[in-house]
Design a protein around this motif. Structure first.
Motif, short mmCIF file in Angstrom:
data_model
loop_
_atom_site.label_atom_id
_atom_site.label_comp_id
_atom_site.label_asym_id
_atom_site.label_seq_id
_atom_site.Cartn_x
_atom_site.Cartn_y
_atom_site.Cartn_z
N GLU A 1 2.50 -0.64 18.39
CA GLU A 1 1.95 0.41 19.19
C GLU A 1 1.41 1.59 18.27
N LYS A 2 0.76 1.15 17.25
CA LYS A 2 0.37 2.27 16.07
C LYS A 2 1.30 3.05 15.31
N HIS A 3 2.87 2.48 15.49
CA HIS A 3 3.54 2.98 14.43
C HIS A 3 4.23 1.99 13.57
N PRO A 4 4.43 2.43 12.47
CA PRO A 4 5.04 1.58 11.32
C PRO A 4 6.44 1.02 11.64
N VAL A 5 6.68 0.02 11.80
CA VAL A 5 8.09 -0.55 12.23
C VAL A 5 8.52 -1.57 11.13
N GLY A 6 7.59 -2.14 10.24
CA GLY A 6 8.13 -3.10 9.10
C GLY A 6 7.15 -2.85 7.91
N ALA A 7 7.74 -3.40 6.71
CA ALA A 7 6.94 -3.46 5.48
C ALA A 7 7.36 -4.54 4.63
N GLY A 8 6.79 -4.75 3.54
CA GLY A 8 7.06 -5.69 2.55
C GLY A 8 5.86 -5.75 1.31
N ARG A 9 6.18 -6.31 0.44
CA ARG A 9 5.09 -6.57 -0.56
C ARG A 9 5.43 -7.82 -1.45
N ILE A 10 4.58 -8.38 -2.16
CA ILE A 10 4.31 -9.40 -3.32
C ILE A 10 3.87 -8.74 -4.39
N ARG A 11 4.44 -9.58 -5.37
CA ARG A 11 3.77 -9.18 -6.97
C ARG A 11 3.43 -10.93 -7.37
N ILE A 12 2.36 -10.86 -7.77
CA ILE A 12 1.74 -12.15 -8.31
C ILE A 12 2.30 -12.29 -9.86
N LYS A 13 2.59 -13.24 -9.97
CA LYS A 13 3.16 -13.72 -11.51
C LYS A 13 2.76 -15.19 -11.68
N GLY A 14 1.59 -15.47 -11.88
CA GLY A 14 1.08 -16.72 -12.44
C GLY A 14 0.80 -17.63 -10.94
N GLN A 15 1.44 -18.54 -10.78
CA GLN A 15 1.27 -19.47 -9.41
C GLN A 15 2.20 -19.04 -8.41
N THR A 16 3.26 -17.82 -8.94
CA THR A 16 4.09 -17.49 -7.88
C THR A 16 4.21 -15.84 -7.51
N ALA A 17 4.44 -15.93 -6.16
CA ALA A 17 4.41 -14.62 -5.50
C ALA A 17 5.97 -14.21 -5.38
#
Length: 147
Positions: A50-66
């Motif tokens: 409902e337009k409010h941020p409720v979750g988050a995350g991130r990935i970093r890419i290292k070769g064939q791995t996230a």
């Protein structure tokens, strides 16, 4: 619920607000550990309800791995499969980028959540920001990810 890849400063700030609430305020992680040198190079995700941020995350890419990092959902939004939806989106994006493996450092209280998603423990217990963690990995392929 909308799960988006962060594309602008407002979306990044929304993701950061959720992370600060969960990690800095709730779990007492020092701000200098939460916001690190990988912010600009990571692919960030933010979840809106409902337009409010409720979750988050991130990935970093290292070769064939996230490297999956900073997965969090606001306390009032937990128990609604938001974390599950975020992890499925992350896996889908990783596959689109041609990645084969996901690795994360799970807080031990969340280990069961990740095990249900197919992650396996690959380390002994260690502490990060005074919180017990284990490293977990998952090999991904087209058939293992729900879109």
């Amino acid at each position: 619920m909308d799960i988006i890849i962060v594309e602008n400063e407002q979306q990044y700030q929304d993701a950061l607000t959720v992370r600060k609430t969960v990690f800095v305020e709730e779990q007492q992680v020092p701000m200098e550990l939460e916001v690190d040198e990988h912010e600009k190079s990571a692919v960030h995700f933010v979840i809106y309800h409902e337009k409010h941020p409720v979750g988050a995350g991130r990935i970093r890419i290292k070769g064939q791995t996230a490297k999956v990092e900073r997965i969090c959902v606001l306390k009032e939004a937990r128990g609604q499969n938001i974390g599950l939806a975020l992890m499925q989106r992350i896996e889908h994006v990783a596959l689109e980028k041609g990645l084969k493996t996901l690795v994360l450092h799970a807080q031990t209280h969340a280990q069961g959540f990740y095990e249900k998603l197919g992650y396996k423990v690959t380390s002994d217990l260690f502490y990060d920001a005074n919180i017990p963690h284990v490293e977990m990995t998952k090999a991904i392929q087209t058939t293992s990810v729900v879109k």
